[in-house]
Design a protein around this motif. Structure first.
Motif, PDB file in Angstrom:
ATOM      1  N   ARG A  43       1.001  -1.689  -0.023  1.00 51.03           N
ATOM      2  CA  ARG A  43      -0.249   0.326  -0.256  1.00 51.03           C
ATOM      3  C   ARG A  43       0.850   0.762  -0.192  1.00 51.03           C
ATOM      4  NH1 ARG A  43      -2.099  -4.800   1.045  1.00 51.03           N
ATOM      5  NH2 ARG A  43      -4.456  -4.511   1.230  1.00 51.03           N
ATOM      6  N   LEU A  44       2.576   0.981   1.000  1.00 50.93           N
ATOM      7  CA  LEU A  44       2.696   2.082   0.854  1.00 50.93           C
ATOM      8  C   LEU A  44       2.976   2.743  -0.764  1.00 50.93           C
ATOM      9  CD1 LEU A  44       6.364   2.719   2.900  1.00 50.93           C
ATOM     10  CD2 LEU A  44       6.280   3.694   0.482  1.00 50.93           C
ATOM     11  N   ILE A  45       3.875   1.504  -2.147  1.00 55.29           N
ATOM     12  CA  ILE A  45       3.689   2.126  -2.892  1.00 55.29           C
ATOM     13  C   ILE A  45       2.857   2.625  -3.803  1.00 55.29           C
ATOM     14  CG2 ILE A  45       4.996   0.551  -4.830  1.00 55.29           C
ATOM     15  CD1 ILE A  45       6.837  -1.491  -3.189  1.00 55.29           C
ATOM     16  N   THR A  46       1.877   1.536  -3.754  1.00 56.46           N
ATOM     17  CA  THR A  46       0.588   2.203  -4.645  1.00 56.46           C
ATOM     18  C   THR A  46       0.549   3.941  -3.795  1.00 56.46           C
ATOM     19  OG1 THR A  46      -0.313  -0.577  -4.542  1.00 56.46           O
ATOM     20  CG2 THR A  46      -2.132   2.447  -4.795  1.00 56.46           C
ATOM     21  N   ALA A  47       0.742   4.118  -2.931  1.00 57.19           N
ATOM     22  CA  ALA A  47       0.333   5.387  -2.261  1.00 57.19           C
ATOM     23  C   ALA A  47       1.409   6.005  -3.490  1.00 57.19           C
ATOM     24  CB  ALA A  47       0.686   5.425  -0.597  1.00 57.19           C
ATOM     25  N   ALA A  48       2.983   5.824  -2.616  1.00 55.13           N
ATOM     26  CA  ALA A  48       3.831   6.665  -3.914  1.00 55.13           C
ATOM     27  C   ALA A  48       3.776   7.393  -5.497  1.00 55.13           C
ATOM     28  CB  ALA A  48       5.376   5.784  -2.793  1.00 55.13           C
ATOM     29  N   GLY A  49       3.456   5.681  -6.135  1.00 56.12           N
ATOM     30  CA  GLY A  49       3.062   6.047  -6.965  1.00 56.12           C
ATOM     31  C   GLY A  49       1.507   6.868  -7.229  1.00 56.12           C
ATOM     32  N   ALA A  50       0.702   6.581  -6.658  1.00 52.78           N
ATOM     33  CA  ALA A  50      -0.244   7.833  -7.078  1.00 52.78           C
ATOM     34  C   ALA A  50       0.387   9.298  -6.544  1.00 52.78           C
ATOM     35  CB  ALA A  50      -1.304   7.621  -5.986  1.00 52.78           C
ATOM     36  N   ALA A  51       1.328   9.605  -5.691  1.00 54.09           N
ATOM     37  CA  ALA A  51       1.797  10.482  -5.936  1.00 54.09           C
ATOM     38  C   ALA A  51       2.401  11.260  -6.065  1.00 54.09           C
ATOM     39  CB  ALA A  51       2.018  11.008  -4.051  1.00 54.09           C
ATOM     40  N   GLY A  52       2.908  10.565  -7.428  1.00 59.87           N
ATOM     41  CA  GLY A  52       4.286  10.637  -8.572  1.00 59.87           C
ATOM     42  C   GLY A  52       5.312  10.277  -7.879  1.00 59.87           C
ATOM     43  N   LEU A  53       5.742  10.034  -6.437  1.00 55.92           N
ATOM     44  CA  LEU A  53       6.984  10.136  -5.498  1.00 55.92           C
ATOM     45  C   LEU A  53       7.854   8.672  -6.718  1.00 55.92           C
ATOM     46  CD1 LEU A  53       5.454  10.516  -2.298  1.00 55.92           C
ATOM     47  CD2 LEU A  53       6.688  12.283  -3.360  1.00 55.92           C
ATOM     48  N   THR A  54       8.639   9.294  -6.573  1.00 55.91           N
ATOM     49  CA  THR A  54       9.781   8.881  -7.467  1.00 55.91           C
ATOM     50  C   THR A  54      11.222   8.293  -6.514  1.00 55.91           C
ATOM     51  OG1 THR A  54      11.084  10.399  -8.808  1.00 55.91           O
ATOM     52  CG2 THR A  54       9.357   8.717  -9.883  1.00 55.91           C
ATOM     53  N   ASN A  55      11.068   8.833  -5.561  1.00 51.54           N
ATOM     54  CA  ASN A  55      12.365   9.091  -4.698  1.00 51.54           C
ATOM     55  C   ASN A  55      12.076   7.875  -3.063  1.00 51.54           C
ATOM     56  OD1 ASN A  55      10.777  10.536  -3.625  1.00 51.54           O
ATOM     57  ND2 ASN A  55      11.757  11.591  -2.832  1.00 51.54           N
ATOM     58  N   ILE A  56      10.922   7.015  -3.956  1.00 50.57           N
ATOM     59  CA  ILE A  56      10.609   6.374  -2.043  1.00 50.57           C
ATOM     60  C   ILE A  56      11.162   5.320  -2.782  1.00 50.57           C
ATOM     61  CG2 ILE A  56       8.617   4.848  -0.458  1.00 50.57           C
ATOM     62  CD1 ILE A  56       7.329   8.034  -0.352  1.00 50.57           C
ATOM     63  N   GLU A  57      11.746   3.997  -1.775  1.00 52.07           N
ATOM     64  CA  GLU A  57      12.555   2.526  -2.069  1.00 52.07           C
ATOM     65  C   GLU A  57      11.266   2.304  -0.731  1.00 52.07           C
ATOM     66  OE1 GLU A  57      16.171   1.447  -2.635  1.00 52.07           O
ATOM     67  OE2 GLU A  57      16.172   2.959  -4.880  1.00 52.07           O
ATOM     68  N   ALA A  58      10.892   1.112  -0.994  1.00 53.35           N
ATOM     69  CA  ALA A  58      10.083   0.553  -0.265  1.00 53.35           C
ATOM     70  C   ALA A  58      10.071  -0.648   0.272  1.00 53.35           C
ATOM     71  CB  ALA A  58       8.762   0.761   0.504  1.00 53.35           C
ATOM     72  N   SER A  59      10.976  -1.565   0.700  1.00 49.06           N
ATOM     73  CA  SER A  59      10.476  -3.624   1.120  1.00 49.06           C
ATOM     74  C   SER A  59      10.197  -3.565   2.464  1.00 49.06           C
ATOM     75  CB  SER A  59      12.550  -3.352   1.081  1.00 49.06           C
ATOM     76  OG  SER A  59      12.762  -2.749   1.756  1.00 49.06           O
ATOM     77  N   VAL A  60      10.232  -5.027   2.253  1.00 46.80           N
ATOM     78  CA  VAL A  60       9.319  -6.056   3.170  1.00 46.80           C
ATOM     79  C   VAL A  60      10.639  -6.200   4.249  1.00 46.80           C
ATOM     80  CG1 VAL A  60       8.394  -7.827   4.563  1.00 46.80           C
ATOM     81  CG2 VAL A  60       7.269  -6.722   2.357  1.00 46.80           C
ATOM     82  N   GLY A  61      11.035  -6.193   5.228  1.00 51.20           N
ATOM     83  CA  GLY A  61      12.043  -6.686   6.415  1.00 51.20           C
ATOM     84  C   GLY A  61      11.931  -6.337   8.085  1.00 51.20           C
ATOM     85  N   ASP A  62      13.137  -6.942   8.287  1.00 49.96           N
ATOM     86  CA  ASP A  62      13.738  -6.850  10.082  1.00 49.96           C
ATOM     87  C   ASP A  62      14.086  -5.169   9.913  1.00 49.96           C
ATOM     88  OD1 ASP A  62      12.884  -7.338  12.407  1.00 49.96           O
ATOM     89  OD2 ASP A  62      14.467  -9.148  12.320  1.00 49.96           O
ATOM     90  N   GLY A  63      12.983  -4.191  11.327  1.00 52.99           N
ATOM     91  CA  GLY A  63      13.802  -3.295  12.251  1.00 52.99           C
ATOM     92  C   GLY A  63      15.054  -3.481  12.554  1.00 52.99           C
ATOM     93  N   GLN A  64      14.965  -4.663  13.295  1.00 51.48           N
ATOM     94  CA  GLN A  64      15.705  -5.333  14.115  1.00 51.48           C
ATOM     95  C   GLN A  64      17.075  -5.824  13.512  1.00 51.48           C
ATOM     96  OE1 GLN A  64      13.444  -7.448  17.737  1.00 51.48           O
ATOM     97  NE2 GLN A  64      13.508  -8.110  16.064  1.00 51.48           N
ATOM     98  N   SER A  65      17.197  -6.142  11.802  1.00 52.54           N
ATOM     99  CA  SER A  65      18.306  -6.897  11.116  1.00 52.54           C
ATOM    100  C   SER A  65      18.385  -5.858   9.990  1.00 52.54           C
ATOM    101  CB  SER A  65      18.663  -8.375  11.542  1.00 52.54           C
ATOM    102  OG  SER A  65      19.177  -8.632  10.206  1.00 52.54           O
ATOM    103  N   LEU A  66      18.619  -4.733   9.668  1.00 49.75           N
ATOM    104  CA  LEU A  66      18.567  -3.663   8.659  1.00 49.75           C
ATOM    105  C   LEU A  66      19.477  -4.161   7.516  1.00 49.75           C
ATOM    106  CD1 LEU A  66      18.170  -0.460  10.077  1.00 49.75           C
ATOM    107  CD2 LEU A  66      15.787  -1.802   9.171  1.00 49.75           C
ATOM    108  N   PRO A  67      18.783  -4.433   6.146  1.00 50.24           N
ATOM    109  CA  PRO A  67      19.582  -4.734   5.604  1.00 50.24           C
ATOM    110  C   PRO A  67      20.980  -3.212   3.956  1.00 50.24           C
ATOM    111  CG  PRO A  67      17.585  -4.461   4.311  1.00 50.24           C
ATOM    112  CD  PRO A  67      17.352  -4.182   5.782  1.00 50.24           C
ATOM    113  N   PHE A  68      21.466  -2.513   5.237  1.00 50.96           N
ATOM    114  CA  PHE A  68      21.937  -1.440   4.946  1.00 50.96           C
ATOM    115  C   PHE A  68      22.593  -1.123   5.626  1.00 50.96           C
ATOM    116  CE2 PHE A  68      16.744  -0.354   4.561  1.00 50.96           C
ATOM    117  CZ  PHE A  68      16.844  -0.172   3.481  1.00 50.96           C
ATOM    118  N   ASP A  69      24.106  -0.151   5.069  1.00 52.14           N
ATOM    119  CA  ASP A  69      25.474  -0.242   5.056  1.00 52.14           C
ATOM    120  C   ASP A  69      25.950   0.438   6.550  1.00 52.14           C
ATOM    121  OD1 ASP A  69      25.988  -1.790   2.985  1.00 52.14           O
ATOM    122  OD2 ASP A  69      26.893   0.071   1.535  1.00 52.14           O
ATOM    123  N   SER A  70      26.206   0.322   7.121  1.00 51.65           N
ATOM    124  CA  SER A  70      26.469   0.973   8.500  1.00 51.65           C
ATOM    125  C   SER A  70      26.523   2.370   7.595  1.00 51.65           C
ATOM    126  CB  SER A  70      27.389   0.865   8.934  1.00 51.65           C
ATOM    127  OG  SER A  70      27.071  -0.022   9.452  1.00 51.65           O
TER     128      SER A  70
END
Length: 272
Positions: free
Chosen positions: A79-106
């Motif tokens: 629903r986040l992705i759908t809402a971003a598309g409807a608003a014309g926002l192209t700078n949101i990257e959304a993914s399923v994941g665990d906030g206790q083990s983030l898939p991002f660099d430090s």
């Protein structure tokens, strides 16, 4: 480990549609305030942890360079992705994941947020540690938690309705070991390494045209009610809905303001 039923994805999956439609009425004022505290700019890289349907992400995107949103509920992220598309926002990257083990660099993000999400994590220390890790030195974190139900006329009204339908449901007592205790919120941010931590209290009031609108706004975005419906079945659920709506019709005066309160913890990752 927490036994909180809201610490898993299922209840949030159940209410994703209603949450996307109705939760912004309650959540938007707190998201606006969180963005003010973070002082993000048009060059900022932002992470939104336990983003839900993206209330903060959607507000942040026009103001920053990039938003990375993550949540453990697939339907919420859809629903986040759908809402971003409807608003014309192209700078949101959304993914399923665990906030206790983030898939991002430090040391990646200029600002990090978790609005009413990290408060439910089974291991909050991991959530705070990961938020700290992915922020760049000098970055700002804002984490919010609801104040005790006793301080929220909005939630007290709804728990009155719940109790009318099921006397076994009791209004939650203050939990002094949770993030609804501002001293705990401040201490846990300090323990994760954040400096100059402050906790700000913020309240907002909502008005509804009538009891039916109050019911729709709260019930369709309520994960606990989603679980109740799944547990009792449609026949009993329909009976309980009738009781709850009757209670609200009796106890809510049209356009009566009902306030709710949250604590926002603001901390900064040291420069060195």
């Amino acid at each position: 480990m927490s036994e909180n039923p809201l610490a898993v994805a299922e209840p949030w999956d159940l209410v994703a549609d209603g949450y996307a439609e109705f939760a912004p009425a309650i959540m938007r004022p707190f998201a606006e305030r969180a963005l003010e505290y973070a002082s993000a700019t048009t060059s900022s890289q932002v992470i939104d942890i336990a983003a839900g349907t993206g209330i903060l992400s959607l507000l942040a995107a026009p103001r920053v360079a990039q938003v990375h949103a993550i949540d453990f509920s697939g339907p919420m992220i859809e629903r986040l992705i759908t809402a971003a598309g409807a608003a014309g926002l192209t700078n949101i990257e959304a993914s399923v994941g665990d906030g206790q083990s983030l898939p991002f660099d430090s040391d990646r993000f200029d600002a990090g947020f978790s609005l009413f999400g990290l408060m439910f994590f089974p291991e909050r220390d991991k959530g705070f540690a990961e938020l700290f890790r992915v922020l760049r030195p000098g970055g700002t974190a804002v984490v919010s938690s609801w104040a005790p139900v006793a301080e929220s006329p909005l939630m007290r009204t709804m728990f009155g309705a719940y109790r009318a339908a099921d006397p076994n449901i009791q209004e939650p007592r203050p939990d002094h070991l949770s993030l609804e205790n501002p001293e705990v919120l401040q201490t846990e941010m300090h323990s994760a390494g954040f400096e100059t931590v402050s906790v700000q209290r913020h309240s907002t009031a909502l008005t509804f045209t009538d009891a039916d609108q109050l019911w729709e706004t709260m019930a369709r975005s309520s994960a606990p009610l989603g679980l109740m419906r799944r547990k009792v079945g449609e026949q009993v659920w329909a009976e309980r809905v009738a009781v709850m709506k009757s209670y609200l019709a009796e106890h809510y005066r049209p356009r009566q303001p009902l306030s709710t309160t949250a604590f926002l913890g603001i901390g900064h990752k040291p420069e060195f």
